[in-house]
Design a protein around this motif. Structure first.
Motif, PDB file in Angstrom:
ATOM      1  N   LEU A  44      -7.258  -6.205  -0.504  1.00 51.01           N
ATOM      2  CA  LEU A  44      -8.370  -7.491  -0.604  1.00 51.01           C
ATOM      3  C   LEU A  44      -9.636  -7.188  -0.301  1.00 51.01           C
ATOM      4  CD1 LEU A  44      -6.404 -10.396   0.987  1.00 51.01           C
ATOM      5  CD2 LEU A  44      -6.190  -9.602  -1.349  1.00 51.01           C
ATOM      6  N   THR A  66      -9.942 -12.515  -4.170  1.00 55.06           N
ATOM      7  CA  THR A  66      -9.255 -13.456  -3.434  1.00 55.06           C
ATOM      8  C   THR A  66      -9.117 -14.723  -3.493  1.00 55.06           C
ATOM      9  OG1 THR A  66     -11.168 -13.753  -1.982  1.00 55.06           O
ATOM     10  CG2 THR A  66      -9.574 -11.938  -1.225  1.00 55.06           C
ATOM     11  N   VAL A 116      -0.404  -7.538   1.444  1.00 56.33           N
ATOM     12  CA  VAL A 116      -1.705  -7.671   1.379  1.00 56.33           C
ATOM     13  C   VAL A 116      -2.411  -6.691   2.347  1.00 56.33           C
ATOM     14  CG1 VAL A 116      -3.411  -9.615   2.039  1.00 56.33           C
ATOM     15  CG2 VAL A 116      -1.587  -9.858   0.789  1.00 56.33           C
ATOM     16  N   VAL A 168      -8.243 -13.773   4.269  1.00 56.18           N
ATOM     17  CA  VAL A 168      -7.202 -13.279   4.036  1.00 56.18           C
ATOM     18  C   VAL A 168      -5.932 -14.340   4.462  1.00 56.18           C
ATOM     19  CG1 VAL A 168      -5.593 -11.717   5.004  1.00 56.18           C
ATOM     20  CG2 VAL A 168      -8.125 -10.995   5.042  1.00 56.18           C
ATOM     21  N   ILE A 188      -3.151 -15.347   1.671  1.00 54.73           N
ATOM     22  CA  ILE A 188      -1.595 -15.230   2.147  1.00 54.73           C
ATOM     23  C   ILE A 188      -0.883 -16.551   1.904  1.00 54.73           C
ATOM     24  CG2 ILE A 188      -0.092 -14.736   3.973  1.00 54.73           C
ATOM     25  CD1 ILE A 188      -1.887 -12.660   4.856  1.00 54.73           C
ATOM     26  N   VAL A 233       5.331 -12.594   1.174  1.00 53.56           N
ATOM     27  CA  VAL A 233       4.126 -12.035   1.612  1.00 53.56           C
ATOM     28  C   VAL A 233       4.255 -10.892   2.789  1.00 53.56           C
ATOM     29  CG1 VAL A 233       1.646 -12.057   1.818  1.00 53.56           C
ATOM     30  CG2 VAL A 233       2.978 -13.597   0.155  1.00 53.56           C
ATOM     31  N   ALA A 280       1.676  -8.390   5.464  1.00 49.94           N
ATOM     32  CA  ALA A 280       0.214  -7.998   5.687  1.00 49.94           C
ATOM     33  C   ALA A 280       0.134  -6.443   6.455  1.00 49.94           C
ATOM     34  CB  ALA A 280      -0.562  -9.036   6.217  1.00 49.94           C
TER      35      ALA A 280
END
Ligand code: SAH
Ligand code: SF4
Length: 358
Positions: free
Chosen positions: A269, A275, A296, A320, A324, A334, A336
């Motif tokens: 990202l 984003t 991510v 972020v 998400i 998802v 991270a």
């Protein structure tokens, strides 16, 4: 007392690590096969010297030392971070350098991250390795040696082929190395790996994905999607020009039909670049018909990297979090990955901190 002897011919020392048990047994003649197997097991553990092979007699160890080296490469620098990350720089026979990382995931679990090329030709604008350019492919034995060098620092349970370079452009060597690491070619040591614990990450080389689907190895696949906006991806990841997204998607559909495996889509990202809501929608559209988990990765800072004349920046937590949440809102799985290894410039996209080649 040991009775076998090792003759010392030759001047250039051949490296023993990474050889198959058969080759090693051949090379070590007239040592008996059981002795070769003992040495094979020591090598698979990543020993630092012949002297560490404590069940081999001194006279044999000295003879081995005279005639052979353990590795063709050396650890030339090592950096340890407070988060448990260890990054090593490895100098190859010809002076080229590559980097490998041990990432600590929680208390016990460690992941080895290895390189398949010295530098990288793909030129992704957000990646340090890309900024360095390509020097050469890493040989199979040099990939194996990265595992062994890391193994000499700490045991690990997972492997990611996410170091320097594009793995699917060096697939024959990677295949050979993974066969060694994964299929018990280690002569029954307990270091053999389940292929389920090995992940290969590609920038999206379509021919390589087909090759993996058809010929294996049977490992996990991750694709660095970054953005599903074709025009933007062409700029961020020039590989898109020859591997366009519709064909990449087709290749992934084919891969999943053949392997029934879930694929990871990685999304580094970049603040205010990939984003937005539009990017979420395009990503969700790309993921349709695929069984994926989106990983991510907030961009890890690398000084001097720009996009369209503006220095790249890492996204803040809110950006972020929104991204998400929006992906999850679209029904996507998802995960991270946050900031691991940054302290030693050993996080994703930061390799090449040491100069890659002398
Ligand atoms: N060359 C392979 C594997 C190595 S890069 C590939 O591109 O897939 C591993 C991951 O880190 C990729 O998903 C890549 O997109 C991402 N990455 C590259 N530079 C980054 C950076 N500076 N910050 C965060 N992730 C980055
Ligand atoms: Fe190469 Fe991967 Fe970096 Fe792109 S992200 S330049 S493919 S190492």
């Amino acid at each position: 007392m040991e009775t076998e002897s090792v003759h010392c011919f030759g001047i250039k020392k051949n490296a023993l690590a990474g050889l198959s048990l058969e080759k090693l047994t051949d090379m070590l003649q007239p040592l008996p096969a059981f002795r070769a197997k003992q040495i094979f097991r020591w090598l698979a553990r990543g020993v630092r010297s012949f002297n560490d092979m404590t069940d081999i007699s001194l006279v044999v160890r000295e003879a081995l030392e005279k005639r052979f080296s353990l590795y063709s490469s050396v650890i030339s620098q090592q950096l340890s971070g407070n988060d448990g990350t260890v990054k090593i720089q490895i100098t190859l026979e010809d002076g080229c350098t590559i980097e490998s990382v041990l990432l600590a995931d929680g208390k016990e679990r460690k992941t080895a991250c290895v390189s398949t090329q010295a530098g990288c030709a793909m030129g992704c604008v957000f990646c340090k390795t890309g900024a360095i350019g390509f020097r050469r492919n890493v040989r199979a034995v040099e990939i194996i040696e990265q595992f062994l060098h890391l193994r000499s620092i700490a045991a690990f349970s997972n492997v990611v082929i996410m170091g320097m370079g594009e793995p699917l452009l060096n697939l024959p060597a990677l295949r050979e190395a993974l066969a060694f690491v994964a299929n018990g070619a280690r002569g029954g040591t307990d270091d053999a790996f389940s292929k389920r614990r090995i992940t290969v990450s590609t920038s999206g080389i379509i021919a390589g994905i087909h090759d993996l689907a058809d010929n294996g190895p049977d490992i996990r696949l991750a694709v660095s999607l970054t953005t599903a906006d074709e025009a933007q991806r062409e700029k961020l990841m020039p590989v898109t020009k020859t591997n366009p997204l519709p064909l990449l998607k087709k290749a992934l559909v084919y891969y999943q039909r053949k392997t029934s495996k879930r694929v990871t889509l990685e999304a580094a990202l970049l603040r205010n670049i990939n984003t937005s809501r539009k990017h979420v929608d395009l990503l969700a559209e790309f993921a349709r018909e695929l069984d994926v988990v989106v990983n991510v990765i907030p961009w890890n800072p690398v000084a001097g990297l720009c996009f369209e004349g503006v220095p790249l920046q890492e996204p803040d937590e809110a950006e972020v979090g929104r991204f998400i949440a929006a992906l999850r809102g679209k029904g996507l799985n998802v995960t991270a990955r946050f900031k691991k290894g940054r302290e030693v410039a050993g996080a994703c996209g930061q390799l090449g901190f040491f100069s890659p080649c002398v």
